[in-house]
Write an enzyme that holds these catalytic residues in place. Sequence first.
Site, short mmCIF file in Angstrom:
data_model
loop_
_atom_site.label_atom_id
_atom_site.label_comp_id
_atom_site.label_asym_id
_atom_site.label_seq_id
_atom_site.Cartn_x
_atom_site.Cartn_y
_atom_site.Cartn_z
N ALA A 249 -2.07 5.23 0.43
CA ALA A 249 -0.81 4.69 -0.11
C ALA A 249 0.39 4.96 0.79
O ALA A 249 1.39 4.27 0.72
CB ALA A 249 -0.55 5.27 -1.49
N GLY A 253 4.60 1.34 0.25
CA GLY A 253 4.98 -0.07 0.34
C GLY A 253 4.12 -0.95 -0.57
O GLY A 253 4.64 -1.70 -1.40
N LYS A 254 2.80 -0.82 -0.44
CA LYS A 254 1.92 -1.69 -1.25
C LYS A 254 1.84 -1.17 -2.69
O LYS A 254 1.72 -1.96 -3.62
CB LYS A 254 0.51 -1.76 -0.65
CG LYS A 254 0.54 -2.06 0.81
CD LYS A 254 -0.09 -3.25 1.25
CE LYS A 254 0.08 -3.44 2.76
NZ LYS A 254 0.78 -2.40 3.56
N ASP A 320 -5.67 0.49 2.64
CA ASP A 320 -4.69 -0.01 3.62
C ASP A 320 -4.82 0.94 4.81
O ASP A 320 -4.09 1.92 4.94
CB ASP A 320 -3.29 0.02 3.01
CG ASP A 320 -2.26 -0.68 3.87
OD1 ASP A 320 -2.65 -1.48 4.74
OD2 ASP A 320 -1.06 -0.42 3.69
N CYS A 373 -2.95 -3.64 9.62
CA CYS A 373 -1.93 -4.43 10.33
C CYS A 373 -2.33 -4.48 11.80
O CYS A 373 -1.52 -4.24 12.68
CB CYS A 373 -0.52 -3.90 10.10
SG CYS A 373 -0.29 -2.19 10.53
C1 LIG Z 1 -1.25 1.85 7.14
S1 LIG Z 1 -0.74 3.37 6.51
C2 LIG Z 1 -0.47 3.00 4.81
C3 LIG Z 1 0.75 2.20 4.52
C4 LIG Z 1 1.05 2.06 3.05
N1 LIG Z 1 -0.10 1.64 2.28
C5 LIG Z 1 2.20 1.11 2.79
O1 LIG Z 1 1.97 -0.02 2.34
O2 LIG Z 1 3.35 1.50 3.05
C6 LIG Z 1 -2.24 4.28 6.46
C7 LIG Z 1 -2.17 5.56 5.66
O3 LIG Z 1 -3.50 6.09 5.62
C8 LIG Z 1 -3.39 7.48 5.50
N2 LIG Z 1 -4.71 8.07 5.80
C9 LIG Z 1 -5.25 8.39 7.00
N3 LIG Z 1 -6.50 8.88 6.85
C10 LIG Z 1 -6.77 8.85 5.53
C11 LIG Z 1 -7.87 9.23 4.73
N4 LIG Z 1 -8.99 9.70 5.28
N5 LIG Z 1 -7.80 9.08 3.39
C12 LIG Z 1 -6.67 8.57 2.83
N6 LIG Z 1 -5.58 8.20 3.54
C13 LIG Z 1 -5.63 8.35 4.85
C14 LIG Z 1 -2.25 7.84 6.43
O4 LIG Z 1 -1.68 9.08 6.08
C15 LIG Z 1 -1.30 6.66 6.21
O5 LIG Z 1 -0.31 6.98 5.27
#
Ligand SMILES: C[S@@+](CC[C@H](N)C(=O)[O-])C[C@H]1O[C@@H](n2cnc3c(N)ncnc32)[C@H](O)[C@@H]1O
Length: 439
Positions: A249, A253-254, A320, A373
């Site tokens: 999350a 944003g989502k 995401d 993205c």
């Molecule tokens: C693309 S960003 C998410 C953006 C968010 N969903 C938004 O819409 O603003 C990816 C996210 O994945 C998280 N992440 C990385 N490895 C992860 C894991 N193993 N499990 C859960 N989240 C993870 C990161 O901390 C980061 O916040």
Amino acid sequence: MNAGPQVVRAAVDAVVAWARSGRSVRDVIAANVALRQASGALRAQVSALATAAVTLAIRHEFLLAGDDGLRGLSAPARGEALVLAAAVANGAWAPEDAAAAFAAVHRSTLPFAALTAPAAAFALNASPERAFAREHSVPEWFATAALQAFGEQAAAVARALSQPAPRTLRANLLVVRDRAELVAELAAAGIATRAATYAATALHVDGDVDLFATGAYARGAFEQQDEASQVAVAAVAPPPGGKVLDLCAGNGGKTLALAAALRNRGQVLATDVHLGRLQGLRERLRRARADNVQVAAIGEHDWPEPVRTFAANADRILIDAPCSGTGSWRRRPEGRHAIDAVSLRKLVATQDDLLRRAAAVLRPGARLCYATCSLLPTENEARIDALCAADSGLERVRMVEVLGGAFGRSVADATGTFLVLRPDRHGCDGFFLAILRRR
Ligand SMILES: C[S@@+](CC[C@H](N)C(=O)[O-])C[C@H]1O[C@@H](n2cnc3c(N)ncnc32)[C@H](O)[C@@H]1O
């Protein structure tokens, strides 16, 4: 015609801070106390110039100094060269004025007039990939991947990635009835907007107006969000009153868009491994008046029992995923300099791990929604192919089925299966979404 000295100086500071700390241009500008007190318009100009400097760094370093770039310069001199080069490229400074300004401070000269070199200059003693990388200011690994993935369209994709991103808002349907109500409220405050093409909640704002100083922002009537993310949430399409696990999350944003899509009914569980981002999400939830969201921290290899139980009952699990961010380089230009082949391999391993874990708990009939993205097939279609090859109980839900024929086709790949948005075609960030259903 020169961008004011205050703008240039602040942009140089931002570029130097990025180069020294690796923090994003957006973050270093947000942390600049003097800029926080300046007008929104000035902040926007600084941000645009610093973003252009980092975006075009690879190209400009080559034109100013050849394949060794500006490596011999101190960080402040390099930052100044990149900012002045960006100002020359966007027509705000004449090359001779930039050369004189640089020489006055750093007592050495740089050939700013070379920034207008014809395309042939990039191909001098270079492979097609290297010439592409120099011309479009991208790392060579991306040039190779883009030429492979997009063929003749690769240059259009790369050119679009170097343009300024539009300022796009999402009308928060928990506060306003529809996009039109927000358009009218902003118009009454003197802010002109344009309806976006693909997402019913999206609108673009032209100019530098300080949106965060508006009454509409204070009452949570909108969020800043690229149109691609808004289309993706429409495609996740949580059923009324349903349960959604938003696994990555971040700062939400989502999540916020999902809460609004559910009209504050049903349940969204927002999880992430990054506690700071989840804290940001909690603050955003209050302003957006989202009441149907719970937040929980998870470990990379270990989800608490309540999260596992929720996942096993969810109608949608959204991943995401952490990714190269190649589709959002317009907004996060530092990504061009941060990712390499090694970090890309690590990201792919994390993507596979997240997909496997989520698929393992997905109940029959529920949907696993995988988003990035990224513009790279290796982070997108290839990950879905790998998962489906290992798990025959999953089927792809086609985008034309989810979003309807004509609209679905306009935002999908050639087969109508995946959501594939591109900056050169759709004007939004590059984005990928696959939807899988457990049989
Ligand atoms: C693309 S960003 C998410 C953006 C968010 N969903 C938004 O819409 O603003 C990816 C996210 O994945 C998280 N992440 C990385 N490895 C992860 C894991 N193993 N499990 C859960 N989240 C993870 C990161 O901390 C980061 O916040």
